[in-house]
Write a protein that holds these residues in place. Sequence first.
Motif, PDB file in Angstrom:
ATOM      1  N   GLY A 132      34.349  50.443  27.611  1.00 23.63           N
ATOM      2  CA  GLY A 132      35.179  49.358  28.107  1.00 23.63           C
ATOM      3  C   GLY A 132      34.464  48.525  29.147  1.00 23.63           C
ATOM      4  N   PHE A 133      35.186  47.498  29.583  1.00 27.59           N
ATOM      5  CA  PHE A 133      34.665  46.551  30.568  1.00 27.59           C
ATOM      6  C   PHE A 133      35.786  46.249  31.559  1.00 27.59           C
ATOM      7  CE2 PHE A 133      34.414  42.139  31.996  1.00 27.59           C
ATOM      8  CZ  PHE A 133      33.129  42.091  32.515  1.00 27.59           C
ATOM      9  N   VAL A 134      35.433  46.194  32.835  1.00 23.41           N
ATOM     10  CA  VAL A 134      36.429  45.852  33.856  1.00 23.41           C
ATOM     11  C   VAL A 134      35.787  44.860  34.825  1.00 23.41           C
ATOM     12  CG1 VAL A 134      35.819  47.829  35.358  1.00 23.41           C
ATOM     13  CG2 VAL A 134      38.097  46.794  35.525  1.00 23.41           C
ATOM     14  N   MET A 135      36.583  43.926  35.330  1.00 26.43           N
ATOM     15  CA  MET A 135      36.054  42.996  36.341  1.00 26.43           C
ATOM     16  C   MET A 135      37.091  42.805  37.440  1.00 26.43           C
ATOM     17  SD  MET A 135      33.984  39.487  35.785  1.00 26.43           S
ATOM     18  CE  MET A 135      35.170  38.188  35.554  1.00 26.43           C
ATOM     19  N   ALA A 136      36.661  43.059  38.673  1.00 28.89           N
ATOM     20  CA  ALA A 136      37.512  42.832  39.836  1.00 28.89           C
ATOM     21  C   ALA A 136      37.177  41.466  40.420  1.00 28.89           C
ATOM     22  CB  ALA A 136      37.279  43.917  40.880  1.00 28.89           C
ATOM     23  N   PHE A 137      38.090  40.950  41.243  1.00 28.05           N
ATOM     24  CA  PHE A 137      37.822  39.712  41.980  1.00 28.05           C
ATOM     25  C   PHE A 137      38.119  39.963  43.451  1.00 28.05           C
ATOM     26  CE2 PHE A 137      42.194  38.377  42.851  1.00 28.05           C
ATOM     27  CZ  PHE A 137      42.929  38.975  41.824  1.00 28.05           C
ATOM     28  N   PHE A 138      37.388  39.261  44.301  1.00 22.89           N
ATOM     29  CA  PHE A 138      37.567  39.416  45.743  1.00 22.89           C
ATOM     30  C   PHE A 138      37.826  38.060  46.378  1.00 22.89           C
ATOM     31  CE2 PHE A 138      34.185  42.624  44.610  1.00 22.89           C
ATOM     32  CZ  PHE A 138      35.068  43.688  44.490  1.00 22.89           C
ATOM     33  N   ASP A 139      38.880  37.997  47.190  1.00 21.27           N
ATOM     34  CA  ASP A 139      39.146  36.807  48.018  1.00 21.27           C
ATOM     35  C   ASP A 139      39.247  35.509  47.228  1.00 21.27           C
ATOM     36  OD1 ASP A 139      39.253  38.410  50.240  1.00 21.27           O
ATOM     37  OD2 ASP A 139      37.134  38.143  50.728  1.00 21.27           O
TER      38      ASP A 139
END
Length: 157
Positions: free
Chosen positions: A61-68
Motif C-alpha cells: 500500500g501507499f500512504v501520504m500525510a500532510f503537515f500544516d
Amino acid sequence: MTAERALEEITPENVDEALAIEVRADQRHAVSPVAKSLAEAYAFDQRAWPRLIRHQGQAVGFVMAFFDFDFNYNKIGAEPDLRSGLWRLNIAAAHQGRGHGRFAVAAVAAELRRRGTTRLTTTWHVGDGSPESFYLGLGFRPTGEMSDDERVGELRL
Ligand SMILES: CC(C)(COP(=O)(O)OP(=O)(O)OC[C@H]1O[C@@H](n2cnc3c(N)ncnc32)[C@H](O)[C@@H]1OP(=O)(O)O)[C@@H](O)C(=O)NCCC(=O)NCCS
C-alpha cells in the motif's frame, strides 16, 4: 529478519513498486492514484509525507500525510486554519482486509504526535465505495464540514 510491517520513504529503489499499487476498480473514484500523490508530494515538498507500506517484503500500500495545510486557503479574508493529517491511503486490491490500512493510520498518528500535533484530520469520499465505516471504526469523528465533495473527519491524538 523482514519486519512484519514498515513504512518506507519513497526512493529510486522502490518508486516503481509504489506506482504499481492499485486499489480495486470499483474503488478508483474514492482515491487518487499513487502517481498523482507523488506529483503533489514533489510540489508540496516538506508539507507532504509519502510512504510505501511494506509487509513481509511485499509492497502492499501507499500512504501520504500532510503537515500544516491551510484549510481556509480559498476563503478570502479568513484566518489561516492550519491542520495536519492523512491525505491519501491506497491499500492494494489483493492486500485489503489484513490490517494494513489500520497500521498506516496508526503510523501517521504516531508521526503527528511526534511533531506535537493533537488532532489528525482527513477527508473521505461519501456514497458508493465510501471508506467512511473504516474511519469511524478507527475512532474518527465527522467535524460537520465538507471539503469539496468529501466529508471532513478527525481523530483526537
Ligand atoms: C479503506 C482502506 C484504506 C482500508 O484498508 P484495509 O487495509 O483494507 O483495512 P484494514 O484491514 O486495516 O481494516 C481495519 C478495520 O476496518 C474495517 N474496514 C476496512 N475497510 C472497510 C470498509 N470499506 N467499510 C467498513 N469497514 C472496513 C475492517 O473490517 C477492520 O475492522 P476490524 O478490525 O474490526 O476487523 C482500503 O480498503 C482502500 O485502500 N480502499 C480504497 C481507497 C480508499 O477509499 N482509501 C481511503 C481514501 S480517503
